[in-house]
Design a protein around this motif. Sequence first.
Motif, PDB file in Angstrom:
ATOM      1  N   ILE A  58       0.783  -1.171   0.043  1.00 28.28           N
ATOM      2  CA  ILE A  58      -0.003  -0.033  -0.112  1.00 28.28           C
ATOM      3  C   ILE A  58       0.853   1.235  -0.062  1.00 28.28           C
ATOM      4  O   ILE A  58       0.599   2.315  -0.769  1.00 28.28           O
ATOM      5  CB  ILE A  58      -1.032  -0.179   1.176  1.00 28.28           C
ATOM      6  CG1 ILE A  58      -1.930  -1.213   1.036  1.00 28.28           C
ATOM      7  CG2 ILE A  58      -1.805   1.011   1.109  1.00 28.28           C
ATOM      8  CD1 ILE A  58      -2.784  -1.378   2.197  1.00 28.28           C
ATOM      9  N   GLU A  59       2.123   1.490   0.860  1.00 32.71           N
ATOM     10  CA  GLU A  59       2.867   2.429   0.726  1.00 32.71           C
ATOM     11  C   GLU A  59       3.455   2.542  -0.590  1.00 32.71           C
ATOM     12  O   GLU A  59       3.690   3.474  -1.125  1.00 32.71           O
ATOM     13  CB  GLU A  59       3.987   2.216   1.817  1.00 32.71           C
ATOM     14  CG  GLU A  59       3.552   2.110   3.089  1.00 32.71           C
ATOM     15  CD  GLU A  59       3.121   3.071   3.760  1.00 32.71           C
ATOM     16  OE1 GLU A  59       3.613   4.270   3.502  1.00 32.71           O
ATOM     17  OE2 GLU A  59       2.193   2.950   4.509  1.00 32.71           O
ATOM     18  N   LEU A  60       3.813   1.365  -1.466  1.00 35.10           N
ATOM     19  CA  LEU A  60       4.251   1.453  -2.956  1.00 35.10           C
ATOM     20  C   LEU A  60       3.086   2.226  -3.621  1.00 35.10           C
ATOM     21  O   LEU A  60       3.413   3.273  -4.253  1.00 35.10           O
ATOM     22  CB  LEU A  60       4.355   0.302  -3.378  1.00 35.10           C
ATOM     23  CG  LEU A  60       5.552  -0.527  -3.268  1.00 35.10           C
ATOM     24  CD1 LEU A  60       5.759  -1.905  -3.713  1.00 35.10           C
ATOM     25  CD2 LEU A  60       6.916   0.520  -3.523  1.00 35.10           C
ATOM     26  N   ILE A  61       1.830   1.987  -3.374  1.00 37.00           N
ATOM     27  CA  ILE A  61       0.761   2.488  -4.232  1.00 37.00           C
ATOM     28  C   ILE A  61       0.637   4.032  -4.078  1.00 37.00           C
ATOM     29  O   ILE A  61       0.776   4.821  -4.944  1.00 37.00           O
ATOM     30  CB  ILE A  61      -0.537   1.797  -4.074  1.00 37.00           C
ATOM     31  CG1 ILE A  61      -0.646   0.315  -4.577  1.00 37.00           C
ATOM     32  CG2 ILE A  61      -1.721   2.417  -4.598  1.00 37.00           C
ATOM     33  CD1 ILE A  61      -1.728  -0.278  -4.150  1.00 37.00           C
ATOM     34  N   LEU A  62       0.674   4.556  -2.586  1.00 34.65           N
ATOM     35  CA  LEU A  62       0.825   6.064  -2.312  1.00 34.65           C
ATOM     36  C   LEU A  62       2.062   6.596  -2.849  1.00 34.65           C
ATOM     37  O   LEU A  62       1.948   7.654  -3.367  1.00 34.65           O
ATOM     38  CB  LEU A  62       0.690   5.872  -0.848  1.00 34.65           C
ATOM     39  CG  LEU A  62      -0.382   5.425   0.017  1.00 34.65           C
ATOM     40  CD1 LEU A  62      -0.251   5.473   1.432  1.00 34.65           C
ATOM     41  CD2 LEU A  62      -1.486   6.297  -0.517  1.00 34.65           C
ATOM     42  N   ASN A  63       3.115   5.826  -3.000  1.00 33.57           N
ATOM     43  CA  ASN A  63       4.210   6.584  -3.475  1.00 33.57           C
ATOM     44  C   ASN A  63       4.139   6.732  -5.151  1.00 33.57           C
ATOM     45  O   ASN A  63       4.601   7.786  -5.609  1.00 33.57           O
ATOM     46  CB  ASN A  63       5.527   5.623  -3.257  1.00 33.57           C
ATOM     47  CG  ASN A  63       6.192   6.310  -1.961  1.00 33.57           C
ATOM     48  OD1 ASN A  63       6.583   7.210  -1.906  1.00 33.57           O
ATOM     49  ND2 ASN A  63       5.891   5.512  -1.007  1.00 33.57           N
ATOM     50  N   ALA A  64       3.390   5.849  -5.856  1.00 33.51           N
ATOM     51  CA  ALA A  64       3.355   5.924  -7.067  1.00 33.51           C
ATOM     52  C   ALA A  64       2.415   7.274  -7.378  1.00 33.51           C
ATOM     53  O   ALA A  64       2.784   7.981  -8.351  1.00 33.51           O
ATOM     54  CB  ALA A  64       2.627   4.625  -7.750  1.00 33.51           C
ATOM     55  N   ALA A  98       1.505   8.174   6.857  1.00 31.93           N
ATOM     56  CA  ALA A  98       1.949   8.136   8.160  1.00 31.93           C
ATOM     57  C   ALA A  98       0.775   7.647   9.108  1.00 31.93           C
ATOM     58  O   ALA A  98       1.022   6.568   9.884  1.00 31.93           O
ATOM     59  CB  ALA A  98       2.621   9.183   8.839  1.00 31.93           C
ATOM     60  N   ALA A  99      -0.094   8.163   9.176  1.00 32.42           N
ATOM     61  CA  ALA A  99      -1.477   7.831  10.000  1.00 32.42           C
ATOM     62  C   ALA A  99      -1.806   6.311   9.553  1.00 32.42           C
ATOM     63  O   ALA A  99      -2.279   5.624  10.704  1.00 32.42           O
ATOM     64  CB  ALA A  99      -2.512   8.853   9.810  1.00 32.42           C
ATOM     65  N   GLU A 100      -1.910   6.180   8.500  1.00 28.67           N
ATOM     66  CA  GLU A 100      -2.564   4.531   8.010  1.00 28.67           C
ATOM     67  C   GLU A 100      -1.494   3.633   8.286  1.00 28.67           C
ATOM     68  O   GLU A 100      -2.017   2.618   8.960  1.00 28.67           O
ATOM     69  CB  GLU A 100      -2.715   4.728   6.488  1.00 28.67           C
ATOM     70  CG  GLU A 100      -2.840   3.506   5.901  1.00 28.67           C
ATOM     71  CD  GLU A 100      -1.592   2.964   4.947  1.00 28.67           C
ATOM     72  OE1 GLU A 100      -0.863   3.642   4.645  1.00 28.67           O
ATOM     73  OE2 GLU A 100      -1.546   1.702   5.097  1.00 28.67           O
ATOM     74  N   ALA A 101      -0.105   4.014   8.340  1.00 24.97           N
ATOM     75  CA  ALA A 101       0.718   2.815   8.711  1.00 24.97           C
ATOM     76  C   ALA A 101       0.666   2.835  10.363  1.00 24.97           C
ATOM     77  O   ALA A 101       0.745   1.838  10.561  1.00 24.97           O
ATOM     78  CB  ALA A 101       2.334   3.377   8.343  1.00 24.97           C
ATOM     79  N   ALA A 102       0.472   3.927  11.095  1.00 26.51           N
ATOM     80  CA  ALA A 102       0.159   3.449  12.603  1.00 26.51           C
ATOM     81  C   ALA A 102      -1.099   2.774  12.972  1.00 26.51           C
ATOM     82  O   ALA A 102      -0.771   1.832  13.521  1.00 26.51           O
ATOM     83  CB  ALA A 102       0.484   4.955  13.309  1.00 26.51           C
TER      84      ALA A 102
END
Lengths: 170, 101
Positions: free
Chosen positions: B37-43, B71-75
Amino acid sequence: MNPVATPIFFYGLSFAAIAFAIAVITRRNAVHAALSLIGTLISLAGLYLMLYAPFVAAVQIVLYAGGIMVLFLFVIMLVNLDQNIREIQFNRQWLVGLVVALALGGLLLFVIRQGKVIFPLHEVADLPEGINTQMVGMTLYGPYMLPFEIASLLLLVAIVGAVVMAKKRI
Amino acid sequence: MAEITTLHYLVVAAALLIIGTIGVLTRRNVVIILMSIELILNAVNLNLVAFSRLYGLHGQIFAIFIITDAAAEAAVGLGIIIAFFRNKETINVDEADLLKW
């Protein structure tokens, strides 16, 4: 200011980003995946620098590669992954998922091909990079004041939510 | 070599988004799904910054907001993973069936 050797840096950084991203989703060990994700994030920070966005590049390194990835590594340490490494890594619907994702990719490439006519994608604008941080600050605290405050509220809610989720007994 | 335009960045962002989607849809490990999901957000961020070169600073502002959201989503997501691991002693998504009837 004229950039030097832009295509070499672009192709190198994007190749590194994509290769590290493939490593993220194929590695068996979650720690290796997290380290590969850090590689992708740093390559993307280089691409942001090439796009005249030094502030976003710095935020990317400090917040993503520094903050969020430490959180990931902490959780990998907390949950015991020793038995997970020996299990099957892909679920039963992996073939369907692969086909759906590749279809989505074909759709995206088609849209990009068609959008070349509408969007001026071939123009290259020269932005002043010296005052980028100043301009970002003025925009963030000017027209984007309300979203900025809402983002701070979101972070507060996320902190409380994370503590409530991870606590043993409330 | 030809000059690098916005189109090149869009293709790289599309590739990253597809890799992230494949990761979300095929992996069993929840931690690696969150990383995808972090990869998608970075794209998406790369797209926004690439377009901000043509249309002004607003794309960069949105990229900063998306980093905040990540950051919020990861936490919250990692908190959920810890709670799930405490209950089931596993982090495979296909074993998360407490809400299945």
